[in-house]
Write a protein that holds these residues in place. Structure first.
Motif, short mmCIF file in Angstrom:
data_model
loop_
_atom_site.label_atom_id
_atom_site.label_comp_id
_atom_site.label_asym_id
_atom_site.label_seq_id
_atom_site.Cartn_x
_atom_site.Cartn_y
_atom_site.Cartn_z
N ALA A 90 0.84 -1.20 0.00
CA ALA A 90 0.00 0.00 0.00
C ALA A 90 0.87 1.24 0.00
O ALA A 90 1.95 1.25 0.60
N VAL A 91 0.40 2.25 -0.71
CA VAL A 91 1.04 3.56 -0.62
C VAL A 91 -0.02 4.58 -0.21
O VAL A 91 -1.17 4.50 -0.64
N ILE A 92 0.42 5.49 0.62
CA ILE A 92 -0.49 6.55 1.07
C ILE A 92 0.08 7.87 0.58
O ILE A 92 1.29 8.11 0.68
N GLY A 93 -0.79 8.72 0.07
CA GLY A 93 -0.34 10.03 -0.36
C GLY A 93 -1.54 10.91 -0.57
O GLY A 93 -2.59 10.69 0.04
N LYS A 94 -1.39 11.88 -1.45
CA LYS A 94 -2.56 12.70 -1.77
C LYS A 94 -2.59 13.00 -3.27
O LYS A 94 -1.56 13.01 -3.93
N GLY A 95 -3.81 13.19 -3.77
CA GLY A 95 -3.99 13.62 -5.16
C GLY A 95 -4.06 12.49 -6.18
O GLY A 95 -4.33 12.73 -7.34
N GLY A 96 -3.77 11.26 -5.74
CA GLY A 96 -3.88 10.12 -6.65
C GLY A 96 -2.67 9.96 -7.55
O GLY A 96 -1.77 10.79 -7.58
N MET A 97 -2.66 8.84 -8.29
CA MET A 97 -1.56 8.55 -9.21
C MET A 97 -2.13 8.19 -10.57
O MET A 97 -3.34 8.16 -10.76
N GLY A 98 -1.22 7.93 -11.52
CA GLY A 98 -1.64 7.77 -12.91
C GLY A 98 -1.80 6.34 -13.35
O GLY A 98 -1.77 5.40 -12.55
N PRO A 99 -1.94 6.16 -14.69
CA PRO A 99 -2.23 4.83 -15.25
C PRO A 99 -1.14 3.79 -14.99
O PRO A 99 -1.44 2.61 -14.84
N LYS A 100 0.12 4.22 -14.93
CA LYS A 100 1.21 3.25 -14.73
C LYS A 100 1.07 2.61 -13.34
O LYS A 100 1.17 1.38 -13.20
N THR A 101 0.79 3.43 -12.36
CA THR A 101 0.64 2.90 -11.00
C THR A 101 -0.63 2.06 -10.91
O THR A 101 -0.63 0.98 -10.30
N LEU A 102 -1.71 2.53 -11.54
CA LEU A 102 -2.97 1.79 -11.48
C LEU A 102 -2.79 0.37 -12.05
O LEU A 102 -3.27 -0.61 -11.47
N LYS A 103 -2.05 0.28 -13.13
CA LYS A 103 -1.79 -1.02 -13.76
C LYS A 103 -0.97 -1.91 -12.81
O LYS A 103 -1.27 -3.09 -12.62
N ALA A 104 0.02 -1.30 -12.18
CA ALA A 104 0.87 -2.06 -11.25
C ALA A 104 0.07 -2.54 -10.04
O ALA A 104 0.26 -3.66 -9.55
N LEU A 105 -0.87 -1.72 -9.57
CA LEU A 105 -1.69 -2.11 -8.42
C LEU A 105 -2.50 -3.35 -8.77
O LEU A 105 -2.68 -4.27 -7.96
N GLU A 106 -2.99 -3.38 -10.01
CA GLU A 106 -3.81 -4.50 -10.47
C GLU A 106 -2.95 -5.76 -10.62
O GLU A 106 -3.33 -6.84 -10.15
N GLU A 107 -1.79 -5.61 -11.23
CA GLU A 107 -0.94 -6.77 -11.48
C GLU A 107 -0.37 -7.35 -10.18
O GLU A 107 -0.31 -8.56 -9.98
#
Ligand code: SF4
Length: 504
Positions: free
Chosen positions: A408-425
Protein backbone atom coordinates in the motif's frame (compact mmCIF):
# COMPACT_ATOMS: atom_id res chain seq x y z
CA UNK A 1 8.70 39.16 12.27
CA UNK A 2 9.01 35.99 14.33
CA UNK A 3 5.45 36.46 15.58
CA UNK A 4 4.22 37.06 12.05
CA UNK A 5 5.95 33.93 10.73
CA UNK A 6 4.76 31.64 13.54
CA UNK A 7 1.22 33.00 13.56
CA UNK A 8 0.93 32.60 9.78
CA UNK A 9 2.21 29.02 9.85
CA UNK A 10 -0.01 27.89 12.72
CA UNK A 11 -3.20 29.95 12.85
CA UNK A 12 -5.51 30.32 9.86
CA UNK A 13 -6.94 33.82 9.26
CA UNK A 14 -10.54 34.49 10.26
CA UNK A 15 -11.86 35.07 6.74
CA UNK A 16 -10.46 31.69 5.64
CA UNK A 17 -11.98 29.95 8.66
CA UNK A 18 -15.39 31.43 7.78
CA UNK A 19 -15.12 30.19 4.18
CA UNK A 20 -14.21 26.67 5.33
CA UNK A 21 -17.09 26.62 7.80
CA UNK A 22 -19.56 27.63 5.09
CA UNK A 23 -18.20 24.92 2.78
CA UNK A 24 -18.58 22.35 5.51
CA UNK A 25 -22.21 23.33 6.03
CA UNK A 26 -22.89 22.95 2.30
CA UNK A 27 -21.32 19.51 2.02
CA UNK A 28 -23.52 16.41 2.24
CA UNK A 29 -23.24 14.47 5.47
CA UNK A 30 -21.47 11.13 5.53
CA UNK A 31 -19.67 11.60 2.19
CA UNK A 32 -15.91 11.28 1.60
CA UNK A 33 -15.81 15.06 1.12
CA UNK A 34 -17.52 15.63 4.48
CA UNK A 35 -15.06 13.28 6.17
CA UNK A 36 -12.18 15.23 4.60
CA UNK A 37 -13.55 18.58 5.70
CA UNK A 38 -14.02 17.25 9.18
CA UNK A 39 -10.37 16.13 9.30
CA UNK A 40 -9.31 19.52 7.94
CA UNK A 41 -11.21 21.46 10.59
CA UNK A 42 -9.95 19.22 13.37
CA UNK A 43 -6.45 19.85 12.06
CA UNK A 44 -6.98 23.63 12.04
CA UNK A 45 -7.94 23.56 15.70
CA UNK A 46 -5.03 21.29 16.65
CA UNK A 47 -2.44 23.49 14.90
CA UNK A 48 -3.82 26.56 16.62
CA UNK A 49 -3.97 24.96 20.05
CA UNK A 50 -0.43 23.55 19.97
CA UNK A 51 1.09 26.41 17.92
CA UNK A 52 2.37 23.94 15.33
CA UNK A 53 2.38 24.07 11.51
CA UNK A 54 -1.07 23.69 9.93
CA UNK A 55 0.58 21.76 7.10
CA UNK A 56 3.95 20.00 7.03
CA UNK A 57 4.71 21.72 3.72
CA UNK A 58 5.43 25.05 5.31
CA UNK A 59 5.83 26.40 1.80
CA UNK A 60 7.42 29.35 0.09
CA UNK A 61 7.49 32.37 2.38
CA UNK A 62 6.59 35.49 0.43
CA UNK A 63 6.69 38.86 2.20
CA UNK A 64 4.99 41.94 0.77
CA UNK A 65 6.20 44.88 2.82
CA UNK A 66 5.23 48.51 2.47
CA UNK A 67 7.62 50.84 4.24
CA UNK A 68 7.88 54.56 4.99
CA UNK A 69 10.27 56.47 2.74
CA UNK A 70 13.85 56.01 3.99
CA UNK A 71 13.25 52.77 5.94
CA UNK A 72 16.36 50.58 6.10
CA UNK A 73 15.43 47.56 4.01
CA UNK A 74 18.76 45.82 4.61
CA UNK A 75 18.08 45.71 8.36
CA UNK A 76 14.52 44.53 7.77
CA UNK A 77 15.76 41.73 5.54
CA UNK A 78 18.18 40.64 8.26
CA UNK A 79 15.34 40.66 10.79
CA UNK A 80 13.19 38.50 8.48
CA UNK A 81 16.01 36.01 7.93
CA UNK A 82 16.74 35.69 11.62
CA UNK A 83 13.01 35.22 12.41
CA UNK A 84 12.80 32.45 9.81
CA UNK A 85 15.92 30.71 11.13
CA UNK A 86 14.47 30.75 14.64
CA UNK A 87 11.02 29.56 13.54
CA UNK A 88 12.66 26.67 11.65
CA UNK A 89 14.73 25.74 14.69
CA UNK A 90 11.55 25.79 16.81
CA UNK A 91 9.73 23.39 14.44
CA UNK A 92 7.26 26.04 13.24
CA UNK A 93 8.60 25.72 9.69
CA UNK A 94 10.03 22.69 7.89
CA UNK A 95 13.49 23.18 6.37
CA UNK A 96 12.17 23.71 2.88
CA UNK A 97 14.87 25.46 0.88
CA UNK A 98 16.86 23.14 -1.39
CA UNK A 99 19.61 23.78 -3.92
CA UNK A 100 18.01 23.31 -7.34
CA UNK A 101 21.03 21.52 -8.80
CA UNK A 102 22.36 19.42 -5.91
CA UNK A 103 19.13 18.96 -3.93
CA UNK A 104 20.98 19.93 -0.75
CA UNK A 105 18.72 21.40 1.93
CA UNK A 106 20.00 24.65 3.46
CA UNK A 107 18.47 23.50 6.76
CA UNK A 108 17.19 26.93 7.83
CA UNK A 109 14.89 28.00 4.97
CA UNK A 110 17.38 30.65 3.84
CA UNK A 111 19.05 30.40 0.45
CA UNK A 112 19.25 32.06 -2.96
CA UNK A 113 15.65 33.01 -3.77
CA UNK A 114 14.18 31.96 -0.41
CA UNK A 115 12.40 33.68 1.19
CA UNK A 116 10.85 36.02 -1.36
CA UNK A 117 10.74 39.59 -0.05
CA UNK A 118 9.19 42.53 -1.90
CA UNK A 119 9.51 46.06 -0.54
CA UNK A 120 7.52 49.07 -1.65
CA UNK A 121 7.97 52.61 -0.34
CA UNK A 122 5.02 54.83 0.45
CA UNK A 123 4.18 58.06 2.28
CA UNK A 124 2.97 56.54 5.58
CA UNK A 125 4.77 56.43 8.93
CA UNK A 126 4.13 52.76 9.72
CA UNK A 127 5.07 49.44 8.12
CA UNK A 128 2.50 47.20 6.45
CA UNK A 129 3.94 43.66 6.53
CA UNK A 130 2.08 40.78 4.91
CA UNK A 131 3.17 37.22 4.56
CA UNK A 132 1.78 34.42 2.45
CA UNK A 133 3.08 30.87 2.86
CA UNK A 134 2.17 28.79 -0.14
CA UNK A 135 2.97 25.09 -0.35
CA UNK A 136 4.38 23.21 -3.33
CA UNK A 137 1.27 21.08 -3.91
CA UNK A 138 -0.88 24.07 -4.78
CA UNK A 139 1.96 26.06 -6.36
CA UNK A 140 2.35 23.22 -8.85
CA UNK A 141 -1.28 23.73 -9.88
CA UNK A 142 -0.74 27.36 -10.91
CA UNK A 143 -1.37 27.80 -14.60
CA UNK A 144 -0.86 30.50 -17.22
CA UNK A 145 -2.83 30.96 -20.44
CA UNK A 146 -1.90 33.01 -23.49
CA UNK A 147 -4.95 34.25 -25.38
CA UNK A 148 -6.28 33.53 -27.92
CA UNK A 149 -6.13 29.76 -27.55
CA UNK A 150 -8.12 26.54 -27.67
CA UNK A 151 -9.04 25.26 -24.24
CA UNK A 152 -9.90 21.60 -23.79
CA UNK A 153 -13.61 21.18 -23.22
CA UNK A 154 -14.37 24.89 -23.69
CA UNK A 155 -13.25 25.60 -27.24
CA UNK A 156 -11.76 28.86 -28.42
CA UNK A 157 -10.96 31.47 -25.81
CA UNK A 158 -10.58 34.93 -27.32
CA UNK A 159 -8.96 38.11 -26.04
CA UNK A 160 -11.95 39.29 -24.08
CA UNK A 161 -13.71 38.79 -20.76
CA UNK A 162 -15.36 35.63 -22.01
CA UNK A 163 -11.99 34.19 -23.01
CA UNK A 164 -10.69 35.02 -19.52
CA UNK A 165 -13.73 33.30 -18.03
CA UNK A 166 -12.89 30.09 -19.89
CA UNK A 167 -9.26 30.17 -18.71
CA UNK A 168 -10.20 30.61 -15.08
CA UNK A 169 -12.89 27.95 -15.09
CA UNK A 170 -10.47 25.56 -16.78
CA UNK A 171 -7.81 26.33 -14.17
CA UNK A 172 -10.07 24.90 -11.47
CA UNK A 173 -10.84 21.82 -13.55
CA UNK A 174 -7.18 21.09 -14.29
CA UNK A 175 -6.26 21.31 -10.59
CA UNK A 176 -8.64 18.36 -9.92
CA UNK A 177 -8.50 19.17 -6.22
CA UNK A 178 -4.86 18.10 -6.14
CA UNK A 179 -3.55 21.32 -4.63
CA UNK A 180 -5.60 20.28 -1.60
CA UNK A 181 -9.02 21.67 -2.43
CA UNK A 182 -11.28 23.24 -1.44
CA UNK A 183 -9.07 26.09 -2.59
CA UNK A 184 -8.80 29.79 -3.36
CA UNK A 185 -7.60 31.32 -6.61
CA UNK A 186 -5.98 34.60 -7.52
CA UNK A 187 -6.20 35.65 -11.17
CA UNK A 188 -3.80 38.04 -12.89
CA UNK A 189 -4.89 39.45 -16.24
CA UNK A 190 -2.42 41.23 -18.53
CA UNK A 191 1.19 42.21 -17.85
CA UNK A 192 4.05 40.06 -19.10
CA UNK A 193 4.43 36.41 -18.12
CA UNK A 194 6.13 37.24 -14.83
CA UNK A 195 4.14 40.28 -13.69
CA UNK A 196 0.93 38.46 -14.60
CA UNK A 197 1.76 35.64 -12.18
CA UNK A 198 2.80 38.19 -9.55
CA UNK A 199 -0.51 39.97 -9.91
CA UNK A 200 -2.32 36.66 -9.53
CA UNK A 201 -0.47 35.87 -6.30
CA UNK A 202 -1.13 39.36 -4.96
CA UNK A 203 -4.87 38.79 -5.35
CA UNK A 204 -4.53 36.15 -2.65
CA UNK A 205 -3.74 38.98 -0.23
CA UNK A 206 -7.29 40.27 -0.58
CA UNK A 207 -9.88 39.43 2.07
CA UNK A 208 -12.02 36.46 1.03
CA UNK A 209 -15.17 38.56 1.46
CA UNK A 210 -14.12 41.82 -0.18
CA UNK A 211 -15.79 43.04 -3.36
CA UNK A 212 -13.87 43.93 -6.47
CA UNK A 213 -14.12 47.65 -7.30
CA UNK A 214 -14.11 46.83 -10.98
CA UNK A 215 -17.65 45.79 -11.87
CA UNK A 216 -16.63 43.42 -14.67
CA UNK A 217 -14.07 41.66 -12.52
CA UNK A 218 -16.57 41.45 -9.66
CA UNK A 219 -18.97 39.72 -12.06
CA UNK A 220 -16.23 37.35 -13.18
CA UNK A 221 -15.31 36.47 -9.60
CA UNK A 222 -18.93 35.69 -8.69
CA UNK A 223 -19.44 33.63 -11.83
CA UNK A 224 -16.31 31.53 -11.28
CA UNK A 225 -17.09 30.90 -7.63
CA UNK A 226 -20.57 29.69 -8.50
CA UNK A 227 -19.72 27.58 -11.55
CA UNK A 228 -16.51 26.03 -10.20
CA UNK A 229 -18.58 24.55 -7.42
CA UNK A 230 -20.83 22.79 -9.92
CA UNK A 231 -17.93 20.79 -11.41
CA UNK A 232 -18.21 18.15 -8.68
CA UNK A 233 -14.47 17.94 -7.97
CA UNK A 234 -14.94 18.53 -4.26
CA UNK A 235 -12.61 18.49 -1.31
CA UNK A 236 -9.35 16.63 -2.10
CA UNK A 237 -10.82 15.80 -5.51
CA UNK A 238 -13.04 13.14 -3.90
CA UNK A 239 -16.16 14.56 -5.58
CA UNK A 240 -18.60 16.84 -3.77
CA UNK A 241 -19.99 20.32 -3.49
CA UNK A 242 -17.06 22.39 -2.18
CA UNK A 243 -14.31 22.85 -4.77
CA UNK A 244 -13.56 26.56 -4.63
CA UNK A 245 -13.87 28.89 -1.63
CA UNK A 246 -12.72 32.17 -3.15
CA UNK A 247 -11.85 33.81 -6.47
CA UNK A 248 -10.13 37.20 -6.75
CA UNK A 249 -9.10 38.79 -10.04
CA UNK A 250 -6.99 41.81 -10.95
CA UNK A 251 -5.94 43.29 -14.25
CA UNK A 252 -3.05 45.40 -15.50
CA UNK A 253 -1.98 46.80 -18.83
CA UNK A 254 -0.25 44.58 -21.37
CA UNK A 255 1.53 44.80 -24.67
CA UNK A 256 -0.78 44.73 -27.67
CA UNK A 257 0.88 41.49 -28.81
CA UNK A 258 0.40 39.50 -25.57
CA UNK A 259 -2.58 38.61 -23.43
CA UNK A 260 -1.76 36.50 -20.39
CA UNK A 261 -4.19 35.13 -17.85
CA UNK A 262 -2.41 33.64 -14.84
CA UNK A 263 -3.97 31.72 -12.01
CA UNK A 264 -2.37 31.26 -8.60
CA UNK A 265 -4.02 28.33 -6.87
CA UNK A 266 -3.99 28.13 -3.09
CA UNK A 267 -5.03 25.18 -0.98
CA UNK A 268 -7.44 25.27 1.97
CA UNK A 269 -4.37 25.78 4.21
CA UNK A 270 -4.45 29.39 3.08
CA UNK A 271 -1.77 30.78 5.31
CA UNK A 272 -1.57 34.50 4.85
CA UNK A 273 -1.53 37.09 7.53
CA UNK A 274 -0.37 40.64 7.97
CA UNK A 275 0.22 43.27 10.57
CA UNK A 276 0.93 46.96 10.81
CA UNK A 277 4.21 47.59 12.61
CA UNK A 278 5.64 50.56 14.44
CA UNK A 279 8.36 51.86 12.11
CA UNK A 280 10.64 52.80 15.03
CA UNK A 281 10.40 49.65 17.19
CA UNK A 282 9.07 47.01 14.79
CA UNK A 283 6.38 46.01 17.31
CA UNK A 284 3.01 44.83 16.02
CA UNK A 285 0.28 47.50 16.16
CA UNK A 286 -2.59 45.63 14.62
CA UNK A 287 -3.20 42.25 12.99
CA UNK A 288 -4.90 41.98 9.61
CA UNK A 289 -7.38 39.33 8.43
CA UNK A 290 -8.63 38.94 11.97
CA UNK A 291 -11.85 40.95 11.81
CA UNK A 292 -15.01 39.56 13.35
CA UNK A 293 -15.42 36.35 15.24
CA UNK A 294 -12.70 33.70 15.30
CA UNK A 295 -14.32 30.44 14.26
CA UNK A 296 -13.17 27.23 15.89
CA UNK A 297 -14.57 23.84 15.04
CA UNK A 298 -14.40 21.85 18.27
CA UNK A 299 -18.18 21.77 18.85
CA UNK A 300 -19.11 21.28 15.23
CA UNK A 301 -20.64 17.83 14.91
CA UNK A 302 -22.24 18.38 11.50
CA UNK A 303 -19.84 15.92 9.88
CA UNK A 304 -20.52 12.93 12.08
CA UNK A 305 -21.43 9.65 10.45
CA UNK A 306 -25.12 8.87 10.46
CA UNK A 307 -26.91 5.54 10.07
CA UNK A 308 -27.43 5.97 6.33
CA UNK A 309 -23.67 6.14 5.82
CA UNK A 310 -22.57 3.03 3.95
CA UNK A 311 -18.85 3.67 4.03
CA UNK A 312 -16.92 0.49 4.81
CA UNK A 313 -14.12 0.78 7.35
CA UNK A 314 -11.24 -1.72 7.27
CA UNK A 315 -8.36 -1.97 9.73
CA UNK A 316 -4.95 -2.73 8.21
CA UNK A 317 -1.70 -3.60 9.94
CA UNK A 318 1.56 -4.39 8.13
CA UNK A 319 2.68 -6.89 6.98
CA UNK A 320 -0.35 -6.97 4.71
CA UNK A 321 -1.21 -9.90 2.43
CA UNK A 322 -2.29 -9.74 -1.19
CA UNK A 323 -5.68 -11.26 -0.20
CA UNK A 324 -6.34 -8.38 2.21
CA UNK A 325 -5.55 -5.88 -0.51
CA UNK A 326 -7.78 -7.59 -3.09
CA UNK A 327 -10.74 -7.19 -0.74
CA UNK A 328 -10.43 -3.42 -0.72
CA UNK A 329 -12.54 -1.32 -3.10
CA UNK A 330 -12.50 2.36 -4.06
CA UNK A 331 -14.38 4.34 -1.41
CA UNK A 332 -13.46 2.11 1.55
CA UNK A 333 -12.04 3.87 4.57
CA UNK A 334 -8.89 2.25 5.88
CA UNK A 335 -7.65 2.64 9.44
CA UNK A 336 -3.97 1.81 9.77
CA UNK A 337 -2.29 0.63 12.93
CA UNK A 338 1.35 -0.38 13.28
CA UNK A 339 4.23 0.30 10.90
CA UNK A 340 4.48 3.02 8.26
CA UNK A 341 7.59 4.12 6.38
CA UNK A 342 7.90 7.51 4.75
CA UNK A 343 9.28 7.84 1.24
CA UNK A 344 9.12 10.70 -1.18
CA UNK A 345 11.07 11.90 -4.20
CA UNK A 346 14.66 11.13 -3.16
CA UNK A 347 13.75 7.74 -1.67
CA UNK A 348 11.80 6.62 -4.74
CA UNK A 349 14.62 7.65 -7.02
CA UNK A 350 17.13 5.87 -4.75
CA UNK A 351 15.15 2.63 -4.45
CA UNK A 352 15.08 2.15 -8.22
CA UNK A 353 18.78 1.22 -8.20
CA UNK A 354 19.51 0.29 -4.58
CA UNK A 355 18.32 -2.13 -1.93
CA UNK A 356 15.89 -0.86 0.70
CA UNK A 357 17.38 -0.18 4.14
CA UNK A 358 14.70 -2.46 5.70
CA UNK A 359 12.50 -5.34 4.52
CA UNK A 360 9.50 -3.68 2.82
CA UNK A 361 7.60 -6.87 1.99
CA UNK A 362 3.91 -6.33 2.85
CA UNK A 363 4.65 -2.84 4.14
CA UNK A 364 3.04 0.56 3.65
CA UNK A 365 4.88 3.57 2.20
CA UNK A 366 3.71 7.03 3.17
CA UNK A 367 4.42 9.89 0.78
CA UNK A 368 5.29 12.38 3.45
CA UNK A 369 8.07 14.80 4.32
CA UNK A 370 7.48 15.39 8.03
CA UNK A 371 8.58 18.25 10.28
CA UNK A 372 10.82 16.56 12.88
CA UNK A 373 12.59 17.90 15.96
CA UNK A 374 15.29 16.18 18.00
CA UNK A 375 15.16 16.67 21.79
CA UNK A 376 18.16 17.03 24.09
CA UNK A 377 18.25 13.25 24.65
CA UNK A 378 18.57 12.70 20.91
CA UNK A 379 14.99 11.40 20.48
CA UNK A 380 13.08 12.43 17.36
CA UNK A 381 9.56 13.90 17.62
CA UNK A 382 7.04 14.43 14.82
CA UNK A 383 5.76 17.99 14.63
CA UNK A 384 3.73 17.77 11.41
CA UNK A 385 3.15 14.86 9.07
CA UNK A 386 0.52 15.22 6.33
CA UNK A 387 0.74 13.56 2.91
CA UNK A 388 2.62 15.04 -0.04
CA UNK A 389 1.54 15.00 -3.71
CA UNK A 390 1.90 11.45 -4.99
CA UNK A 391 1.91 11.99 -8.73
CA UNK A 392 5.59 12.98 -8.57
CA UNK A 393 6.37 9.32 -7.85
CA UNK A 394 4.41 8.07 -10.86
CA UNK A 395 7.53 7.10 -12.87
CA UNK A 396 8.81 4.91 -10.01
CA UNK A 397 5.91 3.76 -7.85
CA UNK A 398 4.70 0.65 -9.66
CA UNK A 399 8.23 -0.71 -10.17
CA UNK A 400 9.16 -0.12 -6.56
CA UNK A 401 6.02 -1.78 -5.22
CA UNK A 402 6.76 -4.88 -7.29
CA UNK A 403 10.49 -4.91 -6.54
CA UNK A 404 10.06 -4.78 -2.74
CA UNK A 405 6.60 -6.32 -2.26
CA UNK A 406 5.05 -3.11 -0.92
CA UNK A 407 1.27 -3.52 -0.61
CA UNK A 408 0.00 0.00 0.00
CA UNK A 409 1.04 3.56 -0.62
CA UNK A 410 -0.49 6.55 1.07
CA UNK A 411 -0.34 10.03 -0.36
CA UNK A 412 -2.56 12.70 -1.77
CA UNK A 413 -3.99 13.62 -5.16
CA UNK A 414 -3.88 10.12 -6.65
CA UNK A 415 -1.56 8.55 -9.21
CA UNK A 416 -1.64 7.77 -12.91
CA UNK A 417 -2.23 4.83 -15.25
CA UNK A 418 1.21 3.25 -14.73
CA UNK A 419 0.64 2.90 -11.00
CA UNK A 420 -2.97 1.79 -11.48
CA UNK A 421 -1.79 -1.02 -13.76
CA UNK A 422 0.87 -2.06 -11.25
CA UNK A 423 -1.69 -2.11 -8.42
CA UNK A 424 -3.81 -4.50 -10.47
CA UNK A 425 -0.94 -6.77 -11.48
CA UNK A 426 0.81 -6.88 -8.13
CA UNK A 427 -2.09 -6.57 -5.70
CA UNK A 428 -1.58 -3.11 -4.29
CA UNK A 429 -3.71 -0.22 -3.19
CA UNK A 430 -3.43 3.56 -3.18
CA UNK A 431 -4.77 5.31 -0.12
CA UNK A 432 -5.56 8.99 -0.18
CA UNK A 433 -4.91 10.78 3.09
CA UNK A 434 -6.27 14.26 3.69
CA UNK A 435 -3.82 16.79 2.26
CA UNK A 436 -2.57 19.36 4.70
CA UNK A 437 -3.91 17.57 7.79
CA UNK A 438 -0.42 17.59 9.27
CA UNK A 439 -1.42 17.84 12.92
CA UNK A 440 -4.19 15.29 12.63
CA UNK A 441 -1.76 12.71 11.22
CA UNK A 442 1.11 13.68 13.53
CA UNK A 443 -1.24 12.85 16.39
CA UNK A 444 -1.72 9.34 14.97
CA UNK A 445 2.05 8.72 15.10
CA UNK A 446 2.76 7.17 18.46
CA UNK A 447 6.45 6.45 18.04
CA UNK A 448 9.44 7.12 15.79
CA UNK A 449 11.16 3.75 15.40
CA UNK A 450 14.16 5.09 13.51
CA UNK A 451 15.32 6.75 10.34
CA UNK A 452 17.36 5.70 7.31
CA UNK A 453 18.85 7.58 4.39
CA UNK A 454 19.21 10.75 6.42
CA UNK A 455 21.73 11.96 3.84
CA UNK A 456 18.70 13.12 1.82
CA UNK A 457 17.71 15.58 4.57
CA UNK A 458 14.86 15.50 7.12
CA UNK A 459 11.87 15.75 4.76
CA UNK A 460 13.31 13.23 2.26
CA UNK A 461 14.71 10.63 4.68
CA UNK A 462 12.94 7.31 5.31
CA UNK A 463 11.28 7.60 8.72
CA UNK A 464 10.00 4.42 10.38
CA UNK A 465 6.86 5.25 12.32
CA UNK A 466 4.35 3.44 14.55
CA UNK A 467 0.82 4.71 14.03
CA UNK A 468 -2.58 4.21 15.56
CA UNK A 469 -5.94 5.06 13.98
CA UNK A 470 -4.39 6.57 10.84
CA UNK A 471 -7.38 7.06 8.47
CA UNK A 472 -7.20 7.22 4.67
CA UNK A 473 -9.53 6.47 1.77
CA UNK A 474 -9.02 3.89 -0.97
CA UNK A 475 -9.04 5.93 -4.17
CA UNK A 476 -7.23 3.40 -6.42
CA UNK A 477 -7.77 -0.31 -5.89
CA UNK A 478 -6.32 -3.57 -7.22
CA UNK A 479 -9.25 -4.08 -9.61
CA UNK A 480 -8.38 -1.24 -11.99
CA UNK A 481 -10.67 1.36 -10.37
CA UNK A 482 -9.58 4.92 -9.77
CA UNK A 483 -11.76 7.54 -8.13
CA UNK A 484 -9.42 10.19 -9.58
CA UNK A 485 -10.14 9.04 -13.15
CA UNK A 486 -13.90 9.01 -12.45
CA UNK A 487 -13.93 12.52 -10.97
CA UNK A 488 -11.81 13.81 -13.84
CA UNK A 489 -14.25 12.37 -16.37
CA UNK A 490 -17.43 13.73 -14.79
CA UNK A 491 -15.94 17.14 -14.03
CA UNK A 492 -14.76 17.41 -17.64
CA UNK A 493 -18.30 16.70 -18.87
CA UNK A 494 -19.62 19.40 -16.56
CA UNK A 495 -16.90 21.85 -17.63
CA UNK A 496 -17.85 21.34 -21.27
CA UNK A 497 -21.38 22.65 -20.50
CA UNK A 498 -19.87 26.13 -20.16
CA UNK A 499 -18.73 26.55 -23.78
CA UNK A 500 -21.34 29.14 -24.69
CA UNK A 501 -20.52 32.83 -24.42
CA UNK A 502 -21.50 34.35 -21.07
CA UNK A 503 -19.82 37.77 -21.00
CA UNK A 504 -20.08 40.20 -23.87
S1 SF4 B 1 -2.48 21.77 2.28
FE1 SF4 B 1 -1.75 20.52 0.54
S2 SF4 B 1 -1.20 21.96 -1.10
FE2 SF4 B 1 -1.39 23.08 0.82
S3 SF4 B 1 0.68 23.23 1.56
FE3 SF4 B 1 -0.27 21.45 2.54
S4 SF4 B 1 0.21 19.69 1.24
FE4 SF4 B 1 0.66 21.55 0.08
Amino acid sequence: MYELVVETSTNLPYDVRRAIKEAKERENKGTRAALSLSTITENIDMADEHVLPICQDTGMLTFEIKVPVGANQIKMKEAIHSAIRQATKDGKLRPNSVDSLTGENSGDNIGPGTPIIHFEQREKDYIDARLIIKGGGCENKNIQYSLPMEIEGLGRAGRDLDGIRKCVLHSVYQAQGQGCSAGFIGVGIGGDRISSYELAKKQLLRDVNDENENEKLAQLEDYILEKANTLGIGTMGFGGEATLLGCKAGSMNRLPASFFVSVAYNCWAFRRLGATLDAETGSIQEWMYKDGEKITFADDKSDQKDESDERKEVVLQAPITEEQIRELKVGDVVIINGDLHTGRDAIHHHLMDHDAPIDLDGQIIYHCGPVMLKDKQGEWHVKAAGPTTSIREEPYQGDIMKKFGIRAVIGKGGMGPKTLKALEEHGGVYLNAIGGAAQYYADCIKKVDGVDLMEFGIPEAMWHLKVEGFAAIVTMDSHGNSLHEDVDKTSFERLAKHKEKVFA
